[in-house]
Design an enzyme around this catalytic site. Structure first.
Site, PDB file in Angstrom:
ATOM      1  N   HIS A 234       0.850  -1.188   0.000  1.00  0.00           N
ATOM      2  CA  HIS A 234       0.000   0.000   0.000  1.00  0.00           C
ATOM      3  C   HIS A 234       0.889   1.243   0.000  1.00  0.00           C
ATOM      4  O   HIS A 234       1.830   1.322   0.780  1.00  0.00           O
ATOM      5  CB  HIS A 234      -0.909  -0.004   1.236  1.00  0.00           C
ATOM      6  CG  HIS A 234      -1.964   1.048   1.193  1.00  0.00           C
ATOM      7  ND1 HIS A 234      -1.687   2.379   1.440  1.00  0.00           N
ATOM      8  CD2 HIS A 234      -3.280   0.980   0.898  1.00  0.00           C
ATOM      9  CE1 HIS A 234      -2.811   3.074   1.311  1.00  0.00           C
ATOM     10  NE2 HIS A 234      -3.789   2.248   0.982  1.00  0.00           N
ATOM     11  N   CYS A 272      -3.584   2.618  -4.761  1.00  0.00           N
ATOM     12  CA  CYS A 272      -4.502   3.428  -3.957  1.00  0.00           C
ATOM     13  C   CYS A 272      -4.463   4.821  -4.575  1.00  0.00           C
ATOM     14  O   CYS A 272      -3.549   5.612  -4.311  1.00  0.00           O
ATOM     15  CB  CYS A 272      -4.097   3.451  -2.490  1.00  0.00           C
ATOM     16  SG  CYS A 272      -5.253   4.457  -1.532  1.00  0.00           S
ATOM     17  N   HIS A 299      -7.609   0.536  -4.857  1.00  0.00           N
ATOM     18  CA  HIS A 299      -8.451   1.345  -3.976  1.00  0.00           C
ATOM     19  C   HIS A 299      -8.907   2.526  -4.807  1.00  0.00           C
ATOM     20  O   HIS A 299      -8.083   3.357  -5.198  1.00  0.00           O
ATOM     21  CB  HIS A 299      -7.640   1.892  -2.800  1.00  0.00           C
ATOM     22  CG  HIS A 299      -7.325   0.882  -1.743  1.00  0.00           C
ATOM     23  ND1 HIS A 299      -6.595   1.194  -0.622  1.00  0.00           N
ATOM     24  CD2 HIS A 299      -7.670  -0.425  -1.634  1.00  0.00           C
ATOM     25  CE1 HIS A 299      -6.489   0.107   0.140  1.00  0.00           C
ATOM     26  NE2 HIS A 299      -7.125  -0.881  -0.444  1.00  0.00           N
ATOM     27  N   ASP A 352     -12.831   3.032  -2.064  1.00  0.00           N
ATOM     28  CA  ASP A 352     -12.033   3.363  -0.891  1.00  0.00           C
ATOM     29  C   ASP A 352     -12.646   4.577  -0.216  1.00  0.00           C
ATOM     30  O   ASP A 352     -12.890   5.593  -0.863  1.00  0.00           O
ATOM     31  CB  ASP A 352     -10.598   3.660  -1.333  1.00  0.00           C
ATOM     32  CG  ASP A 352      -9.640   3.680  -0.164  1.00  0.00           C
ATOM     33  OD1 ASP A 352      -9.995   3.141   0.898  1.00  0.00           O
ATOM     34  OD2 ASP A 352      -8.533   4.224  -0.313  1.00  0.00           O
ATOM     35  N   TYR A 367     -15.085   5.087   6.576  1.00  0.00           N
ATOM     36  CA  TYR A 367     -15.731   3.856   6.103  1.00  0.00           C
ATOM     37  C   TYR A 367     -17.241   3.857   6.351  1.00  0.00           C
ATOM     38  O   TYR A 367     -17.782   2.934   6.960  1.00  0.00           O
ATOM     39  CB  TYR A 367     -15.059   2.633   6.734  1.00  0.00           C
ATOM     40  CG  TYR A 367     -13.691   2.397   6.136  1.00  0.00           C
ATOM     41  CD1 TYR A 367     -13.535   1.621   4.987  1.00  0.00           C
ATOM     42  CD2 TYR A 367     -12.558   2.999   6.674  1.00  0.00           C
ATOM     43  CE1 TYR A 367     -12.296   1.439   4.408  1.00  0.00           C
ATOM     44  CE2 TYR A 367     -11.308   2.826   6.093  1.00  0.00           C
ATOM     45  CZ  TYR A 367     -11.194   2.043   4.968  1.00  0.00           C
ATOM     46  OH  TYR A 367      -9.970   1.864   4.373  1.00  0.00           O
TER      47      TYR A 367
END
Ligand code: DNO
Length: 390
Positions: A234, A272, A299, A352, A367
């Site tokens: 990541h 990402c 993501h 994401d 989230y």
């Protein structure tokens, strides 16, 4: 691309039934209750798999299998942690889970200064405010040497920013930065423990950390190859050095160095988009083309970047990155793999983050249920159109 959803496990306020109703088929999850370095036993893995499968879903990606600090610091005794890490990979391989996300960020993982910034439409977004960051680093944390890393204008703006905060807002800023965000490598910190952690990293330059990452990869990749598993590092979020710590996954070159050092295709990256494009040196369309064969997980989200380095998480399709173009490249890459007979080398994607919308339930920062539902729906529309038209 398989549409996935990050689910934090049985404690997650969003039930798997809802995840399925959102239209995801794959789940991105981790055994968050286990400390970094603990072995993920076959029993623990299959118990989590069973819960996910009983909801009609598949555990597609591990995010993350955290790399213990001892390995990143190459401390005495880290070999035992490495053996346990390899054992966990082995157990995941046996269980048929092929994509493993991890990161190598020291002390602080992804970082924001505001977790509920109100957008003009009333929704709440995550934000990184450059002056808040400098205020935290120089005046609240009082990190030795920090002041010298900023110019006079930055220091003055930060001082003004801090003066405008109430005591409660100062506490909020400290908590937002130091306490850690969901899924981070390390437990949250107080200012004191953050200072202690930073001291542990004194003298670790980017070169030193990079060598350790390459060493780590060369030790774990053979196990991944045996099971057809893909590691997906990541990127640093945001992609710049923070608190004087080395960050080595911030741009295309950083990843290419890793690929050259450990050429196996099991050594890959999580694209990402939001993390990478929070740096003005990165362009999503360029990066996705450059890294395509090594992208094992995506993501999808976007940020709006400001001239002083501040950024806010935008609605999925409305930030600076051209996500339609990114999806187009990923679909083409996946087709290439499938045509080459690598049918299980699909690229998992997840919406994401997301903005918290009115009516959203209380979830972990970044989230929300409704915000991600909206994001996934928009991304699915793009995906369907790209698949149909290309
Ligand atoms: C933030 C996430 C990160 C990520 C880890 C991967 O939303 O993308 O917490 O899971 O950095 O190791």
């Amino acid at each position: 691309m398989e549409q996935c959803w990050r689910w934090f496990g049985p404690e997650d306020p969003i039930a798997l039934r809802k995840v399925r109703q959102a239209g995801a088929t794959g789940v991105v999850s981790a055994l968050h209750h286990l400390a970094p370095g603990a072995i993920w036993s076959p029993e623990a893995i299959s118990a989590r798999q069973a819960v996910i499968e009983s909801a009609g879903l598949t555990w597609r990606v591990v995010e993350s299998l955290p790399v213990p600090t001892s390995i990143r610091l190459s401390e005495a005794g880290h070999e035992a942690d490495l053996e346990r890490y390899i054992q966990s990979l082995e157990n995941l391989g046996q269980a048929g889970i092929r994509t493993i996300c991890y990161n190598f960020m020291p002390v602080i993982d992804w970082t924001r200064t505001e977790l509920a910034w109100q957008a003009p439409d009333g929704s709440l977004a995550l934000r990184f405010e450059a002056s808040a960051w400098v205020a935290f680093d120089v005046f609240l944390l009082q990190r030795p040497g920090a002041e010298a890393e900023y110019n006079t204008a930055q220091l003055e703006t930060a001082e003004r920013y801090l003066a405008g905060l109430s005591e409660a807002q100062r506490k909020r800023l400290i908590a937002d930065v130091a306490s850690g965000l969901p899924g981070a490598n390390e437990e949250g910190h107080s200012l004191e423990s953050l200072r202690d952690q930073l001291a542990r990293w004194q003298g670790v330059t980017p070169d030193i950390l990079r060598k350790r990452l390459i060493q780590f990869l060369s030790e774990v990749v053979p196990t991944c190859e045996r099971y057809g598993m893909r590691l997906a590092i990541h990127p640093d979020d945001p992609p710049r050095p923070l608190l004087g710590l080395p960050r080595i996954a911030s741009c295309g070159n950083d990843f290419e160095i890793l690929f050259q050092a450990v050429p196996s295709e099991s050594n890959g990256v999580t694209l990402c988009v939001g993390s990478l494009t929070a740096g003005s040196h990165n362009n999503a369309s360029t990066l996705v083309r450059r890294l395509a064969p090594r992208i094992h997980f995506a993501h999808l989200r976007s940020v709006a970047l400001e001239p002083d380095g501040s950024f806010v998480e935008a609605d999925h399709l409305d930030g600076d990155a051209d996500l339609v173009d990114v999806i187009r490249v990923l679909v083409a890459e996946e087709r290439k793999r499938h045509h080459a007979g690598r049918l299980d080398w699909s690229i998992a994607m997840r919406p994401d983050h997301g903005r918290a919308l009115d009516g959203d339930i209380d979830t972990l920062p970044g989230y929300p249920w409704l915000g991600r539902l909206k994001g996934l729906a928009e991304l699915r529309g793009v995906l369907r159109a790209v698949e149909a038209l290309t």
